[in-house]
Design a protein around this motif. Structure first.
Motif, mmCIF file in Angstrom:
data_model
loop_
_atom_site.group_PDB
_atom_site.id
_atom_site.type_symbol
_atom_site.label_atom_id
_atom_site.label_comp_id
_atom_site.label_asym_id
_atom_site.label_seq_id
_atom_site.Cartn_x
_atom_site.Cartn_y
_atom_site.Cartn_z
ATOM 1 N N ARG A 85 -22.699 11.735 -56.972
ATOM 2 C CA ARG A 85 -21.378 11.123 -57.097
ATOM 3 C C ARG A 85 -21.538 9.617 -56.998
ATOM 4 O O ARG A 85 -22.186 9.113 -56.079
ATOM 5 N N SER A 86 -20.939 8.899 -57.949
ATOM 6 C CA SER A 86 -21.137 7.456 -57.969
ATOM 7 C C SER A 86 -20.012 6.782 -58.727
ATOM 8 O O SER A 86 -19.485 7.329 -59.707
ATOM 9 N N ALA A 87 -19.644 5.600 -58.259
ATOM 10 C CA ALA A 87 -18.751 4.741 -59.020
ATOM 11 C C ALA A 87 -19.537 4.063 -60.143
ATOM 12 O O ALA A 87 -20.775 4.091 -60.149
ATOM 13 N N HIS B 20 -25.958 4.994 -64.357
ATOM 14 C CA HIS B 20 -25.971 5.903 -63.204
ATOM 15 C C HIS B 20 -26.041 7.361 -63.662
ATOM 16 O O HIS B 20 -26.702 8.183 -63.016
ATOM 17 N N ARG B 21 -25.354 7.678 -64.745
ATOM 18 C CA ARG B 21 -25.445 9.046 -65.276
ATOM 19 C C ARG B 21 -26.896 9.366 -65.664
ATOM 20 O O ARG B 21 -27.412 10.447 -65.357
ATOM 21 N N THR C 195 -14.020 6.844 -57.821
ATOM 22 C CA THR C 195 -13.344 5.559 -57.794
ATOM 23 C C THR C 195 -14.059 4.652 -56.803
ATOM 24 O O THR C 195 -14.893 5.107 -55.993
ATOM 25 N N TYR C 196 -13.722 3.359 -56.857
ATOM 26 C CA TYR C 196 -14.311 2.416 -55.900
ATOM 27 C C TYR C 196 -14.042 2.870 -54.468
ATOM 28 O O TYR C 196 -14.944 2.888 -53.623
ATOM 29 N N LEU D 92 -21.484 -1.959 -53.606
ATOM 30 C CA LEU D 92 -20.586 -1.641 -54.713
ATOM 31 C C LEU D 92 -20.269 -2.883 -55.526
ATOM 32 O O LEU D 92 -20.076 -2.805 -56.748
ATOM 33 N N GLY D 93 -20.260 -4.041 -54.859
ATOM 34 C CA GLY D 93 -20.014 -5.284 -55.572
ATOM 35 C C GLY D 93 -21.095 -5.578 -56.589
ATOM 36 O O GLY D 93 -20.807 -5.979 -57.724
ATOM 37 N N TYR D 94 -22.366 -5.378 -56.210
ATOM 38 C CA TYR D 94 -23.395 -5.676 -57.206
ATOM 39 C C TYR D 94 -23.491 -4.578 -58.257
ATOM 40 O O TYR D 94 -23.890 -4.830 -59.392
#
Length: 284
Positions: free
Chosen positions: A154-156, A198-199, A219-220, A241-243
């Motif tokens: 799971r990833s934004a 990421h996928r 989501t974020y 998450l910012g980078y």
């Protein structure tokens, strides 16, 4: 010749120790863990940290220096003091590990690392800088729990690109700079061999593990909560998450320095996952 490895029980440091021992070198490991957990036989252990490293430098010719990532506000001052003591002790060569994307990354770290490099350069020691980008090992904190439990990532920012690098490639570049000629005054920026979303990273890890993984975008806010649940402090979760958001707009590049130094391509993310199969496998 004795080589001092600081941060010797860290993700990269322990591999540096291993590779130096395999090359027949005398290795002294500076670590806060007096037992030297996980280090191979044959290494000389010195318990302590960079602030009290004077005794560890006695008789040392070369040093692998891990910058003070956890305290960026004092890292440059610490590097100046360490480099001065190293020069006084007769050290001739230092290889700094100053990558900006590490498991624990804090605001201000990039500027701090540049100051560390400048401090080492000003010491008069022969220097080489090793600058890795995103560690593949970050996936162990962020993705391994859900892969073990559910076979899911799971990833934004599912389509944000990254070029994660195997920690063994970082270590082997550092070892080459410690042992070989021709690396003095160079700064090596390191990445993995492929830019993957990421996928695609989730699929590559599945390939390395020999099983299919499901990918679920977040989501974020959901991603931030997942990081915190995994034990990452809130401010660092937001920074990570910012980078990732930055990478979605300005993808990082695939860099050639691993192959230039080692004479072979960097290891793929699938190879990294295969090397960490046990970390992604549920306990029996």
């Amino acid at each position: 010749m004795t080589i001092l490895v600081t941060g010797a029980t860290g993700t990269v440091g322990r591999i540096v120790v291993d590779r130096l021992l395999r090359a027949g070198q005398r290795v002294r490991a500076l670590t806060r863990d007096p037992a030297g957990a996980g280090l191979p036989d044959g290494v000389e252990l010195v318990a302590g940290d960079l602030a009290g490293a004077a005794a560890a430098l006695d008789g040392v010719d070369r040093v692998y220096y891990l910058a003070g990532m956890l305290a960026p506000e004092t890292a440059a001052e610490q590097a100046r003091a360490f480099a001065r003591r190293a020069a006084e002790a007769g050290v001739t060569r230092v290889v700094t590990m100053t990558g900006v994307a590490v498991t624990v990354r804090r605001p201000g770290s990039y500027e701090m690392l540049l100051e560390v490099e400048e401090a080492v350069e000003a010491s008069g020691l022969e220097w080489t800088h090793v600058r890795p980008g995103e560690f593949a090992a970050n996936k162990l904190d962020l993705w391994a729990p859900s892969i073990r439990a559910e076979g899911v990532v799971r990833s934004a920012f599912p389509d944000a690109l990254g070029v994660p690098i195997h920690e063994a490639d970082i270590a082997e570049v550092a070892v080459a700079a410690l042992l070989e000629g021709g690396h003095a005054g160079r700064a090596y920026s390191l990445s993995g061999p492929q830019a993957l979303s990421h996928r695609e990273q989730a699929a590559a890890i599945g390939d390395g593990l020999g099983r299919s993984l499901r990918f679920e975008p977040l989501t974020y806010g959901q991603a931030r909560a997942a990081c915190i649940t995994a034990g990452i402090p809130a401010e660092i979760a937001e920074y990570l998450l910012g980078y990732q958001a930055e990478y979605a707009e300005e993808p990082p590049a695939v860099l050639p320095d691993v192959e230039r130094v080692l004479g072979r391509p960097a290891r793929t993310l699938a190879e990294w996952a295969a090397d960490h199969r046990a970390d992604f496998t549920p306990a029996a």
